[in-house]
Structures are given as C-alpha cells and as structure tokens.
Motif scaffolding. Sequence first.
Motif, mmCIF file in Angstrom:
data_model
loop_
_atom_site.group_PDB
_atom_site.id
_atom_site.type_symbol
_atom_site.label_atom_id
_atom_site.label_comp_id
_atom_site.label_asym_id
_atom_site.label_seq_id
_atom_site.Cartn_x
_atom_site.Cartn_y
_atom_site.Cartn_z
ATOM 1 N N TYR A 1 0.793 -1.224 0.000
ATOM 2 C CA TYR A 1 0.000 0.000 0.000
ATOM 3 C C TYR A 1 0.829 1.280 0.000
ATOM 4 O O TYR A 1 0.285 2.348 -0.263
ATOM 5 C CB TYR A 1 -0.998 -0.027 1.155
ATOM 6 C CG TYR A 1 -2.096 -1.012 0.873
ATOM 7 C CD1 TYR A 1 -3.174 -0.661 0.091
ATOM 8 C CD2 TYR A 1 -2.017 -2.319 1.338
ATOM 9 C CE1 TYR A 1 -4.173 -1.574 -0.209
ATOM 10 C CE2 TYR A 1 -3.012 -3.242 1.040
ATOM 11 C CZ TYR A 1 -4.082 -2.858 0.274
ATOM 12 O OH TYR A 1 -5.071 -3.757 -0.040
ATOM 13 N N ASN A 2 2.114 1.200 0.262
ATOM 14 C CA ASN A 2 2.950 2.382 0.053
ATOM 15 C C ASN A 2 2.957 2.759 -1.423
ATOM 16 O O ASN A 2 2.989 3.937 -1.776
ATOM 17 C CB ASN A 2 4.381 2.119 0.537
ATOM 18 C CG ASN A 2 4.500 2.251 2.042
ATOM 19 O OD1 ASN A 2 3.562 2.663 2.713
ATOM 20 N ND2 ASN A 2 5.651 1.906 2.582
ATOM 21 N N LYS A 3 2.938 1.746 -2.294
ATOM 22 C CA LYS A 3 2.899 1.996 -3.736
ATOM 23 C C LYS A 3 1.504 2.458 -4.172
ATOM 24 O O LYS A 3 1.367 3.388 -4.966
ATOM 25 C CB LYS A 3 3.297 0.731 -4.496
ATOM 26 C CG LYS A 3 4.729 0.275 -4.220
ATOM 27 C CD LYS A 3 5.030 -1.041 -4.920
ATOM 28 C CE LYS A 3 6.442 -1.528 -4.597
ATOM 29 N NZ LYS A 3 6.737 -2.854 -5.211
ATOM 30 N N LEU A 4 0.472 1.810 -3.649
ATOM 31 C CA LEU A 4 -0.881 2.172 -4.048
ATOM 32 C C LEU A 4 -1.294 3.544 -3.511
ATOM 33 O O LEU A 4 -2.189 4.187 -4.072
ATOM 34 C CB LEU A 4 -1.872 1.112 -3.565
ATOM 35 C CG LEU A 4 -1.750 -0.255 -4.238
ATOM 36 C CD1 LEU A 4 -2.782 -1.212 -3.670
ATOM 37 C CD2 LEU A 4 -1.910 -0.139 -5.743
ATOM 38 N N PHE A 5 -0.643 3.969 -2.442
ATOM 39 C CA PHE A 5 -0.976 5.298 -1.900
ATOM 40 C C PHE A 5 -0.637 6.401 -2.899
ATOM 41 O O PHE A 5 -1.228 7.486 -2.858
ATOM 42 C CB PHE A 5 -0.223 5.537 -0.584
ATOM 43 C CG PHE A 5 -0.543 6.875 0.039
ATOM 44 C CD1 PHE A 5 -1.770 7.092 0.636
ATOM 45 C CD2 PHE A 5 0.374 7.920 -0.011
ATOM 46 C CE1 PHE A 5 -2.082 8.323 1.197
ATOM 47 C CE2 PHE A 5 0.078 9.148 0.550
ATOM 48 C CZ PHE A 5 -1.161 9.357 1.151
ATOM 49 N N VAL A 6 0.317 6.127 -3.800
ATOM 50 C CA VAL A 6 0.670 7.101 -4.830
ATOM 51 C C VAL A 6 -0.565 7.468 -5.653
ATOM 52 O O VAL A 6 -0.770 8.630 -6.018
ATOM 53 C CB VAL A 6 1.791 6.542 -5.745
ATOM 54 C CG1 VAL A 6 2.049 7.495 -6.911
ATOM 55 C CG2 VAL A 6 3.064 6.317 -4.946
ATOM 56 N N VAL A 7 -1.416 6.475 -5.941
ATOM 57 C CA VAL A 7 -2.626 6.709 -6.741
ATOM 58 C C VAL A 7 -3.569 7.648 -6.011
ATOM 59 O O VAL A 7 -4.044 8.641 -6.575
ATOM 60 C CB VAL A 7 -3.337 5.381 -7.064
ATOM 61 C CG1 VAL A 7 -4.606 5.634 -7.870
ATOM 62 C CG2 VAL A 7 -2.400 4.457 -7.824
ATOM 63 N N VAL A 8 -3.858 7.342 -4.747
ATOM 64 C CA VAL A 8 -4.785 8.191 -3.997
ATOM 65 C C VAL A 8 -4.181 9.575 -3.768
ATOM 66 O O VAL A 8 -4.892 10.593 -3.781
ATOM 67 C CB VAL A 8 -5.190 7.524 -2.662
ATOM 68 C CG1 VAL A 8 -4.060 7.512 -1.656
ATOM 69 C CG2 VAL A 8 -6.386 8.237 -2.052
ATOM 70 N N PHE A 9 -2.865 9.650 -3.620
ATOM 71 C CA PHE A 9 -2.208 10.949 -3.449
ATOM 72 C C PHE A 9 -2.369 11.798 -4.714
ATOM 73 O O PHE A 9 -2.653 13.004 -4.631
ATOM 74 C CB PHE A 9 -0.718 10.756 -3.133
ATOM 75 C CG PHE A 9 0.042 12.049 -2.977
ATOM 76 C CD1 PHE A 9 -0.094 12.811 -1.831
ATOM 77 C CD2 PHE A 9 0.872 12.504 -3.996
ATOM 78 C CE1 PHE A 9 0.598 14.004 -1.689
ATOM 79 C CE2 PHE A 9 1.567 13.686 -3.866
ATOM 80 C CZ PHE A 9 1.427 14.450 -2.709
ATOM 81 N N LEU A 10 -2.232 11.177 -5.886
ATOM 82 C CA LEU A 10 -2.410 11.903 -7.145
ATOM 83 C C LEU A 10 -3.843 12.423 -7.283
ATOM 84 O O LEU A 10 -4.069 13.530 -7.785
ATOM 85 C CB LEU A 10 -2.064 10.993 -8.323
ATOM 86 C CG LEU A 10 -0.574 10.666 -8.503
ATOM 87 C CD1 LEU A 10 -0.394 9.646 -9.624
ATOM 88 C CD2 LEU A 10 0.238 11.922 -8.791
ATOM 89 N N ILE A 11 -4.809 11.617 -6.818
ATOM 90 C CA ILE A 11 -6.205 12.057 -6.862
ATOM 91 C C ILE A 11 -6.414 13.259 -5.957
ATOM 92 O O ILE A 11 -7.107 14.228 -6.323
ATOM 93 C CB ILE A 11 -7.139 10.896 -6.471
ATOM 94 C CG1 ILE A 11 -7.162 9.850 -7.591
ATOM 95 C CG2 ILE A 11 -8.555 11.405 -6.193
ATOM 96 C CD1 ILE A 11 -7.969 8.619 -7.271
ATOM 97 N N LEU A 12 -5.805 13.225 -4.792
ATOM 98 C CA LEU A 12 -5.917 14.367 -3.879
ATOM 99 C C LEU A 12 -5.290 15.612 -4.485
ATOM 100 O O LEU A 12 -5.826 16.726 -4.346
ATOM 101 C CB LEU A 12 -5.251 14.028 -2.543
ATOM 102 C CG LEU A 12 -5.852 12.852 -1.755
ATOM 103 C CD1 LEU A 12 -5.109 12.631 -0.451
ATOM 104 C CD2 LEU A 12 -7.333 13.076 -1.479
ATOM 105 N N VAL A 13 -4.164 15.436 -5.171
ATOM 106 C CA VAL A 13 -3.514 16.571 -5.846
ATOM 107 C C VAL A 13 -4.418 17.131 -6.934
ATOM 108 O O VAL A 13 -4.581 18.351 -7.074
ATOM 109 C CB VAL A 13 -2.153 16.138 -6.429
ATOM 110 C CG1 VAL A 13 -1.588 17.235 -7.344
ATOM 111 C CG2 VAL A 13 -1.166 15.832 -5.323
ATOM 112 N N LEU A 14 -5.042 16.240 -7.737
ATOM 113 C CA LEU A 14 -5.953 16.675 -8.789
ATOM 114 C C LEU A 14 -7.129 17.469 -8.218
ATOM 115 O O LEU A 14 -7.570 18.458 -8.811
ATOM 116 C CB LEU A 14 -6.477 15.466 -9.568
ATOM 117 C CG LEU A 14 -5.479 14.744 -10.471
ATOM 118 C CD1 LEU A 14 -6.122 13.511 -11.094
ATOM 119 C CD2 LEU A 14 -4.950 15.668 -11.567
#
Length: 389
Positions: free
Chosen positions: A107-120
């Motif tokens: 989930y450290n890797k998958l958190f990148v996806v949710v982080f990008l969504i938060l940035v968007l």
Amino acid sequence: MNIQSIYITNAIGFILLMFLIVSRYITRTKGGLGNRLYGTMIRIAMIACIVEPLTFGIDGKEGAVYYWINILGNTYLYMANAFGAFLFCVYVEYSLYQDESRLKKIYNKLFVVVFLILVLLVINIFSGFLFYVDENYVYHRRPLVAILYLYVVCCAVWCLVTVYRHRMHNKKEAFFPVWMYLTPIVAASVVQMLWYGVSLAWVGTSIGLVALHMSLQNQQSYLDPLTGLHNRLYLEYAFLKMEKDNKNQYFGIMLDINYFKLINDEFGHAEGDIALKEFAQIINNSTKEDGITFRYAGDEFVILLKSDSEEKVLEIENKIKKKISEFNTEDKHNFNLYVAMGHDKFINGLDNEDSFMKKIDNAMYLNKKELHALSYAQAVLKHCHEVKN
C-alpha cells in the motif's frame, strides 16, 4: 430529491455513526491498527454527513463565502470518497493477514494513486476541470469527474480480489463480511453518480460501516478470546457443513496438552494462559491452509482437515510434534509443552458430531496412555526447583 430529503438522509447517516461510536465505546473495542483504520473511516463519514447537506443548502446562494463553502465542501467530499476507499482497502488487507510489513510493501505503492487524486482535487479548486461553481454560484460536475467514481469502484473490486485471493491461498474460513460494507456503498454511489441531486452516498457509507461492525461483532462469538482460534460453537457449524458435503473426505485430530494442570499449579494461571496461547499458535501454524483449528474445551483442541488420504493427517501431526520439540528446545518459558494426539476419519452418513468427537477423543486417549507419564511430568516441572531456589 429536495433539500429536506437531503438533510434527512444525511442526518440518518450521522445518527447511525453516532450509535456506532457509542456501541464501540460500550464494548470497549481494543486499539490496534485495524480499529484505528476503522475509527478513521467513521470520522471521515461523519464529517461528510455534515458537509454534504451544507453544500446542497448553499448551492445557488450568492456571495464569495457561499462560493468557497461550495467549492471546498465538494472538494472534501470527493477527497473523503477517495481516501476512505483507500483506507478500506488497507483495512481489508490487515484484517485478513494481520501483517503490517505486508501492508507497507503493497500500500505504500498504491498510496501514490490516492495521493495523485488528492492533488488533482486541489488543482481543481482553481481550474474546475472536474467540477466547478458557475457565475450563478451553482455547482456543476464535468464528465472527467467520472474518474473519481471509477477509482472508488476499482477500490471495491480490489477489496473483493483481496478477499478471494486470501480464500484461495488460505482455505481456512476467512471472517470478513466484505459484502456487508460494499453493497450499500456501491449501490448508493452509483445512484448518486447517475442522478445529481440525489444524496445517498454517505448514508450508504454509514449503513455499510454499521453493518460491518454488527457482522464482525456477531462473528466474534465464533472465536475463542484467549487463543484466537475458532471455538466450540463454530465447530458445530463446521460439522453441519461437513455433513452436507458428499464430495470431500474429512479427518479430525483431537489434541490435549499433557500435564497442563501442573503448569497452572506450579506457575499460576497466567502462565497457563501463555501455554494455551503458545500451543494454539503452534497447531494453527502447523495446519496453515490445510485445516481449521478449534479450542474445544480447556486444554483440548481439535483440527478438522479436508483430505483424501490419511498421509496428510500424519504429516500435520509430525509437523506439530516437530514444532513442539523446537519450542521446548528454545527454553523461553518455565514450562515445556507435551501433547497427546489422536485422529480418525469422518464417515459421511454414519458419523455425526457426537459419534465423530467420541472417535477422535478415544484415539487421543489411546495415545496418551502410550506416553511415559513420569518422565513427562519431570520434564514439565524441570524449572520448578530453579524458580523456587
């Protein structure tokens, strides 16, 4: 859906979550990563149940304050959806595997996806490519917002795959009612995505959280609180499944800790509890994906195995003996563990729970008689004089 209905649905969701918090407090829910994740999901949903009706209530009202409440409120709601979905994925993984190191790897890797969504979503506040508030202060969604809903659906699929993969690789019963949580959320989210103005997502989330809590609380009745193994009540349920299964063969192993009373008498019941937990861990690790372990009564345990041959049963018994020998060699406690074991085959159509338990109990006692009681008693008490001196 009119504004009064939106207020009512979100108020219902908020009240459900309040009852859930009170229930968790009354039952003195223990800490730990799983419960912290679950508690965070509850708090995110509670805030959303307040924010969502607020954004509907001020939609179309003129003024800079209302404009920013509308923009920031809807930004929070989408962020809550994205982060809440991610947290549930983590919660499912941890509930099934109880392994924090595994979480970090995945989930450290998958958190990148949710982080990008938060940035968007932060960028959207100033660009409005996902949603915007027009010159009349009315909120609008753009087609690209479907990406956020697709992400939530992907998280739901990920959770289902995680549960299915666990069941495929670990044939023991997995106590995790994922459908109880996902069904109301997915249904409510799809309706809200298709028809703007319908406010069901967060009341759906509240229902899912409450349903998950109720299911997990109910399933705790099937677990032994000391050892974490399945208990006698679940053993009855397992027998019902075995009696209906005409395709597979089953074996049972009865196990008993020899001279467990001596451990209690010499070192106290606290040390006896440690012995039970250590023994439970040994037999549970020895069965791995091959069988289900139960604490039957006191220091008696049962293993049910789905197997076509007796060789698998003997293999597991030898594995248990080896692990117990290794445990005793490590010399970490005041006591040694010694076990009597006996097994037999469940004959469908002839055996029922009582007759089968009697068969494996008799087999275990035959093994117990073969053991050298005096030498074992001396071994169990090997540290008594050292402790007293």
